[in-house]
Design a protein around this motif. Structure first.
Motif, PDB file in Angstrom:
ATOM      1  N   SER A  48      15.177  60.044 -31.107  1.00  0.00           N
ATOM      2  CA  SER A  48      14.732  59.639 -29.828  1.00  0.00           C
ATOM      3  C   SER A  48      15.620  60.599 -28.585  1.00  0.00           C
ATOM      4  O   SER A  48      14.976  61.059 -27.976  1.00  0.00           O
ATOM      5  CB  SER A  48      14.664  58.146 -29.363  1.00  0.00           C
ATOM      6  OG  SER A  48      13.948  57.348 -30.218  1.00  0.00           O
ATOM      7  N   THR A  91       8.581  57.980 -30.691  1.00  0.00           N
ATOM      8  CA  THR A  91       9.927  58.305 -30.724  1.00  0.00           C
ATOM      9  C   THR A  91      10.494  58.024 -29.264  1.00  0.00           C
ATOM     10  O   THR A  91      11.464  57.535 -28.818  1.00  0.00           O
ATOM     11  CB  THR A  91      10.298  59.826 -31.171  1.00  0.00           C
ATOM     12  OG1 THR A  91       9.709  59.718 -32.666  1.00  0.00           O
ATOM     13  CG2 THR A  91      11.773  60.128 -31.009  1.00  0.00           C
ATOM     14  N   ARG A 138      10.761  54.549 -27.503  1.00  0.00           N
ATOM     15  CA  ARG A 138      12.093  53.781 -27.625  1.00  0.00           C
ATOM     16  C   ARG A 138      12.803  53.978 -26.411  1.00  0.00           C
ATOM     17  O   ARG A 138      13.578  52.907 -25.962  1.00  0.00           O
ATOM     18  CB  ARG A 138      12.704  54.131 -28.561  1.00  0.00           C
ATOM     19  CG  ARG A 138      12.095  54.145 -29.978  1.00  0.00           C
ATOM     20  CD  ARG A 138      12.911  54.706 -31.268  1.00  0.00           C
ATOM     21  NE  ARG A 138      12.039  54.586 -32.464  1.00  0.00           N
ATOM     22  CZ  ARG A 138      11.933  55.663 -33.286  1.00  0.00           C
ATOM     23  NH1 ARG A 138      12.778  56.821 -33.193  1.00  0.00           N
ATOM     24  NH2 ARG A 138      11.381  55.637 -34.191  1.00  0.00           N
TER      25      ARG A 138
END
Length: 134
Positions: free
Chosen positions: A105, A54, A57
């Protein structure tokens, strides 16, 4: 000279209030690595793996920035980019990331930056006020 005295007064006041953040050169990537290592002590291996994916990103666009120089605008620019091109293909920008992926994210980034505030590495959480705008 006047500006130096004003800065000294500001630092002295923040030290007294307990809000002074000493300068450091830690980058967002360095802090995320440290934060993940701390979290690994409390979380399952699969959860840490998911956190890592996550947060990956955000690393390409935000990771090189010094933690103390990260601005809300940087986070907002990352979100806009991710919602348009965030799914990487062979290391290159590709198709949009879904809103859920961007939110996940952002949630991890907010959590990591919140801990950085607690540790007095930064004075504010640059991701705290951001939510997706799609």
């Amino acid at each position: 000279m006047k500006e130096a005295r004003a800065e000294y007064a500001r630092i002295t006041s923040r030290r007294h209030e307990g809000t002074f953040v000493p300068p450091n050169k830690i980058t967002v990537n360095e802090w995320l690595d440290e934060w993940l290592a701390m979290r690994a002590e409390d979380l399952e291996e699969t959860t840490i793996y998911n956190y890592r994916i996550t947060l990956d990103r955000t690393r390409g666009k935000l990771g090189h920035i010094r933690l103390q120089e990260l601005r809300e605008e940087d986070v907002e620019e990352w979100m806009n980019w991710a919602l348009k091109h965030g799914r990487l293909r062979g290391g290159k920008a590709g198709t949009p990331l879904g809103v859920t992926s961007v939110d996940m994210s952002l949630a991890r980034l907010k959590e990591a930056l919140g801990r950085a505030v607690t540790r007095r590495l930064v004075s504010v959480n640059a991701a705290r006020a951001r939510e997706h705008s799609a």
